[in-house]
Design an enzyme around this catalytic site. Sequence first.
Site, short mmCIF file in Angstrom:
data_model
loop_
_atom_site.label_atom_id
_atom_site.label_comp_id
_atom_site.label_asym_id
_atom_site.label_seq_id
_atom_site.Cartn_x
_atom_site.Cartn_y
_atom_site.Cartn_z
N GLY A 1 -5.69 33.95 -11.77
CA GLY A 1 -5.52 33.86 -10.32
C GLY A 1 -6.83 33.78 -9.55
O GLY A 1 -6.87 34.07 -8.36
N ASP B 1 -7.98 29.18 -24.18
CA ASP B 1 -6.93 30.21 -24.25
C ASP B 1 -6.01 29.99 -25.44
O ASP B 1 -5.20 29.06 -25.43
CB ASP B 1 -6.09 30.16 -22.96
CG ASP B 1 -6.80 30.78 -21.78
OD1 ASP B 1 -7.25 31.93 -21.90
OD2 ASP B 1 -6.87 30.12 -20.72
N GLY C 1 -0.77 35.10 -20.71
CA GLY C 1 0.35 34.30 -21.21
C GLY C 1 0.57 33.00 -20.44
O GLY C 1 1.02 32.02 -21.03
N PHE C 2 0.23 32.99 -19.17
CA PHE C 2 0.51 31.80 -18.36
C PHE C 2 -0.57 31.59 -17.32
O PHE C 2 -1.09 32.56 -16.76
CB PHE C 2 1.87 31.93 -17.65
CG PHE C 2 3.01 32.08 -18.61
CD1 PHE C 2 3.65 30.96 -19.14
CD2 PHE C 2 3.42 33.34 -19.02
CE1 PHE C 2 4.68 31.09 -20.05
CE2 PHE C 2 4.46 33.49 -19.94
CZ PHE C 2 5.10 32.37 -20.46
N HIS D 1 -13.35 27.74 -21.14
CA HIS D 1 -12.51 28.87 -21.53
C HIS D 1 -11.31 28.33 -22.31
O HIS D 1 -10.53 27.53 -21.79
CB HIS D 1 -12.08 29.62 -20.27
CG HIS D 1 -11.34 30.89 -20.52
ND1 HIS D 1 -11.98 32.08 -20.83
CD2 HIS D 1 -10.02 31.18 -20.50
CE1 HIS D 1 -11.08 33.04 -20.98
NE2 HIS D 1 -9.88 32.51 -20.79
C1 DX5 Z 1 -3.77 33.51 -18.85
C2 DX5 Z 1 -5.05 32.89 -19.37
C3 DX5 Z 1 -5.90 32.38 -18.29
C4 DX5 Z 1 -5.27 31.29 -17.48
C5 DX5 Z 1 -5.87 31.33 -16.11
O1 DX5 Z 1 -3.07 34.06 -19.88
O2 DX5 Z 1 -5.80 33.83 -20.10
O3 DX5 Z 1 -7.18 31.99 -18.77
O4 DX5 Z 1 -5.41 30.02 -18.02
O5 DX5 Z 1 -5.20 30.43 -15.31
P1 DX5 Z 1 -5.26 30.53 -13.74
O6 DX5 Z 1 -6.69 30.42 -13.34
O7 DX5 Z 1 -4.42 29.40 -13.29
O8 DX5 Z 1 -4.68 31.90 -13.36
ZN ZN Z 2 -7.93 33.32 -20.57
#
Ligand code: DX5
Ligand code: ZN
Length: 216
Positions: free
Chosen positions: A177, A34, A142-143, A32
């Site tokens: 999450g 991002d 975003g995070f 994935h």
């Molecule tokens: C958030 C991203 C996610 C993120 C997931 O904006 O789209 O793909 O990296 O990270 P975790 O699994 O730590 O929530």
């Molecule tokens: Zn993502």
Amino acid sequence: MAIISPSILSADFCRLAEDCRLVLDAGAAMLHFDVMDGHFVPNISFGVPVLASLHRGMPSAFFDVHLMISHPLAYVDAFAKAGADLVNFHLESEDEPGAVLAAIRAAGCKTGMTIKPGTPAEALLPWLDQLDLVLVMSVEPGFGGQKFQASALYKLEALKKEREARGLSFLLEVDGGVNAETAPFCVEAGADVLVAGSAVFAAADPAAEVRALAAL
Ligand code: DX5
Ligand code: ZN
């Protein structure tokens, strides 16, 4: 068995290729990727050159590209050329969704549409028959490392029902999450693909974490 798409946002960028190979070897079916533009979301991550390098190093890996950017239409071709296999873009982006989907298909990639926690599942209904994958965000994009929002579960259930009712075959993906505690609820609600960033890469044994999630 769940399909696992580890979010490399949480990988160690000093050893990005090794981290990717480790999760692929452990059974992750996708990576994935991002992409954040500092405009659609308040953060900046990585983009086309990084994908191109990873694709060169791992030509058979499936890249699940999640565009968290305001103008996906302008970048579809570049990400496709760099090695994207599937392009996810946000329904809330500023471009016309039909045009973005047409561009993704024309570029030879699979189509994915994504909704943020505040967007109802119903907003996707007009587009479902054009999608290979639907991504339901379970955190604000975003995070990495945020807390799972359970409202995503209702959306997954509703979309699964809609898929059955209409005889469609898109995959349902959930992102944000997702960990050993929340993933079983996601699978129960209908998720086929689990995105997990911090749960995998911050684990003492990331390969074991991938295997545990894939076994759900
Ligand atoms: C958030 C991203 C996610 C993120 C997931 O904006 O789209 O793909 O990296 O990270 P975790 O699994 O730590 O929530
Ligand atoms: Zn993502």
